[in-house]
Design an enzyme around this catalytic site. Structure first.
Site, PDB file in Angstrom:
ATOM      1  N   LYS A 252      34.675  26.838  -0.692  1.00  0.00           N
ATOM      2  CA  LYS A 252      34.336  27.682  -1.826  1.00  0.00           C
ATOM      3  C   LYS A 252      35.083  29.013  -1.748  1.00  0.00           C
ATOM      4  CE  LYS A 252      29.466  26.160  -2.215  1.00  0.00           C
ATOM      5  NZ  LYS A 252      29.431  25.704  -3.611  1.00  0.00           N
ATOM      6  N   ARG A 326      24.132  15.697  -2.648  1.00  0.00           N
ATOM      7  CA  ARG A 326      23.800  14.335  -3.081  1.00  0.00           C
ATOM      8  C   ARG A 326      24.060  13.324  -1.963  1.00  0.00           C
ATOM      9  NH1 ARG A 326      28.065  14.897  -7.857  1.00  0.00           N
ATOM     10  NH2 ARG A 326      27.315  17.021  -7.540  1.00  0.00           N
TER      11      ARG A 326
END
Length: 475
Positions: A252, A326
Site C-alpha cells: 500500500k 477474504r
C-alpha cells in the site's frame, strides 16, 4: 469496564432534564409557568430535534435542562438521528454534574437515554487521560440496565481494540483479549498458531500471516449457556483479524496504510457481539472463529500469482496480496461449515468498494436468504444500527476466474469490488447455510454525538437484535 457516566441514584445537586418534541410543543409551552415560557422564547428554543436550553436558578445555579427529541414518525430519520443520538450529545456538552430524566419515561425512551448517554461518554484513554469527566445520568426508571450495559460495554470493547495501535494489538494481544473474554463467561477456548496451522489444515491463514514476526493464529471459542438442556441453535461468527495490513508485496501507499490498525475491526466486532450474546445468556450454541494475522513484507511473504490451497480444498490464485482478508476468512468459513450451523456470520473491513458505494457510516449487507436479509435490515432499524443490502450478483462470479486455479482472489475488472469479494467468500459457504456477510469501515472519520472519531462497531447491535429475536431458543 464500567459505565461511570451512569449512576444509580440522584444526589442533592441532580438537575432534571425535561424532554419535549416539536409535535405539540405549542400546547406544552402554553401550560408552563410564565418564567419558563419567557425564558424558552427569549433563548430561541423551538423544540427542534437536538436543541438544548439551560434554565438558570435564582441563585445562579442550573435549575433544569430542556432537551428536544425527534418526534416519533416525524421527518427525522430515526435510525441515524433518533433519541439515542440526541442523548449521546449530552455527556460532553452539558456542564459537569449529575442529571436525571423527569418523571417515569416509557421503557423505550429510558433505554434510548441510557444507551445514548453511555455511548456519548466513551473516551479512548489508554495513552492519554481525558481532559474532563463527562456529565452523569441517573439510570432512568424502567430502563433495561443489563441490556444497556451489555450493548455499551461491547461497543467500548470494539472501539478500544480498533483504536489501539498495531504495535500493541497484534495477533498475540488479540488472542489475550479473546482468552480473557472466554474465561469471563466460561467459554471453551483454543488457539492454533504458526506452523500448527499447516498441520491442522488452515493453509490460507498461514500463507497470509507467515511473513510477520508475530506468527498467524486462529482463535476458536465455543460457548453455550449453562444448564440449558436439549439442542440449541448453532450460531457461528467469523471475524477478519488482520491486525495490520501493509498490503504485502503489493504494498500500500503510506496514505493507504495509515489506518490499517483498524483492519482487525471484524475480529473486534466478533468479540463484541460474542460478549453481548454471552452476557445475555442467549439460548444459542455460539462459536467464534477469528483468523489473526499481520499482512507483512519479508523474505517469505506470499507472492502475487502464488496459488494457495485452502482448507476446503479450493485453490486460490493470488491476484493481489492486498486482498488478504477474504483469503484468511476462507479457512474460517470452511471450518464453520464443516461443523455446520444454523446461522453463519462473517464481519470484515473487506473492501474500499463498499465504502465508495455506501460511504463510511453504512455497512454493506450481503445475504444468501431474502427472508433473513429482511429480518436483518429490520433489526438494524430497531437497534438504531442501520445497514444496506447489496446483491450477491452471480453474473459477476466469472470476474473471479483463474486460468491456473479454481478462483482468483480479485476481480478481473475494476467495478463491483464489494460484490465480487462477497462472491469469493460465498464459494466457501456450504449451500443451504443461512449466511450474512458484513463489509464495513469500523471507523468514524469525524466525530458526531455518541460516535467519536476513531474505531467503531457497525452492525453489531443489529446482529444481536436479529439473534435474540429470531434465533435464540426461549427458556
Amino acid at each position: 469496564m464500567t459505565l461511570t457516566a451512569l449512576t444509580p441514584r440522584a444526589d442533592k445537586g441532580t438537575v432534571p432534564i425535561t424532554t419535549v418534541t416539536g409535535r405539540g410543543y405549542g400546547k406544552w409551552l402554553a401550560a408552563q409557568p410564565a418564567r419558563v415560557k419567557a425564558w424558552l422564547r427569549a433563548s430561541g428554543f423551538e423544540a427542534r430535534a437536538g436543541q438544548v436550553s439551560l434554565l438558570a436558578a435564582a441563585d445562579g445555579g442550573l435549575e433544569r435542562v430542556f432537551l428536544a427529541l425527534p418526534a416519533p414518525g416525524g421527518d427525522e430519520f430515526p435510525v441515524d438521528d433518533g433519541a439515542v443520538w440526541t442523548f449521546a450529545a449530552c455527556p460532553g456538552s452539558l456542564p459537569p454534574g449529575t442529571y436525571a430524566l423527569d418523571g417515569r419515561p416509557a421503557a423505550a425512551l429510558a433505554n434510548d437515554a441510557a444507551l445514548g448517554w453511555a455511548l456519548g461518554s466513551y473516551r479512548f484513554d489508554r495513552y492519554r487521560k481525558a481532559a474532563k469527566l463527562p456529565a452523569r445520568l441517573v439510570w432512568p426508571q424502567r430502563a433495561d440496565r443489563a441490556a444497556v450495559e451489555s450493548a455499551a460495554l461491547a461497543t467500548f470493547l470494539v472501539r478500544d481494540l480498533v483504536n489501539t495501535p498495531a504495535g500493541d494489538m497484534g495477533p498475540p494481544e488479540l488472542v489475550s483479549v479473546a482468552r480473557t473474554l472466554a474465561r469471563s463467561f466460561g467459554a471453551r477456548f483454543k488457539v492454533i498458531a504458526g506452523d500448527q496451522l499447516l498441520a491442522r489444515n488452515y493453509p490460507a491463514i498461514h500463507a497470509v500471516g507467515r511473513a510477520a514476526a508475530k506468527a498467524p493464529r486462529l482463535i476458536d471459542m465455543v460457548w453455550q449457556p449453562k444448564g440449558r438442556m436439549g439442542k440449541l441453535p448453532r450460531v457461528t461468527i467469523c471475524g477478519k483479524g488482520v491486525c495490520f495490513d501493509t498490503g504485502g508485496l503489493d504494498l500500500k501507499s503510506s496514505a493507504g496504510m495509515k489506518l490499517m490498525k483498524k483492519d482487525m475491526g471484524g475480529a473486534a466486532q466478533a468479540l463484541g457481539l460474542a460478549r453481548m450474546i454471552m452476557a445475555a445468556k442467549l439460548g444459542v450454541r455460539l462459536r467464534v472463529l477469528i483468523p489473526a494475522v499481520e499482512n507483512a513484507v519479508s523474505g517469505n511473504a506470499y507472492h502475487p500469482l502464488d496459488v494457495v490451497t485452502t482448507r476446503k480444498g479450493i485453490t486460490v490464485e493470488v491476484g493481489n496480496t492486498d486482498a488478504e482478508g477474504r483469503i484468511i476468512l476462507s479457512d474460517a468459513l470452511a471450518e464453520a461449515c464443516r461443523e455446520g450451523c444454523d446461522l453463519l456470520i462473517d464481519m470484515a473491513t473487506l473492501t474500499g468498494a463498499a465504502r465508495v458505494a455506501l460511504g463510511t457510516g453504512l455497512p454493506a449487507l450481503f445475504c444468501n436468504d431474502d427472508r433473513l436479509a429482511a429480518r436483518m435490515l429490520d433489526s438494524g432499524v430497531a437497534a438504531a444500527d442501520p445497514l444496506w443490502r447489496l446483491p450477491l450478483w452471480r453474473p459477476y462470479r466469472e470476474k473471479l476466474s483463474s486460468k491456473v486455479a479454481d478462483i482468483n482472489n480479485i476481480s478481473s475488472g475494476s467495478y463491483g469490488g464489494a460484490i465480487t469479494a462477497a462472491l469469493f467468500l460465498q464459494e466457501f459457504v456450504t449451500p443451504g447455510t443461512p449466511w450474512i456477510h458484513l463489509d464495513f469501515m469500523a471507523w468514524n472519520e469525524s466525530s458526531r454525538a455518541g460516535r467519536p472519531e476513531g474505531g467503531e462497531a457497525q452492525g453489531m447491535r443489529a446482529l444481536y437484535h436479529l439473534i435474540a429475536h429470531h434465533y435464540a431458543r426461549r427458556r
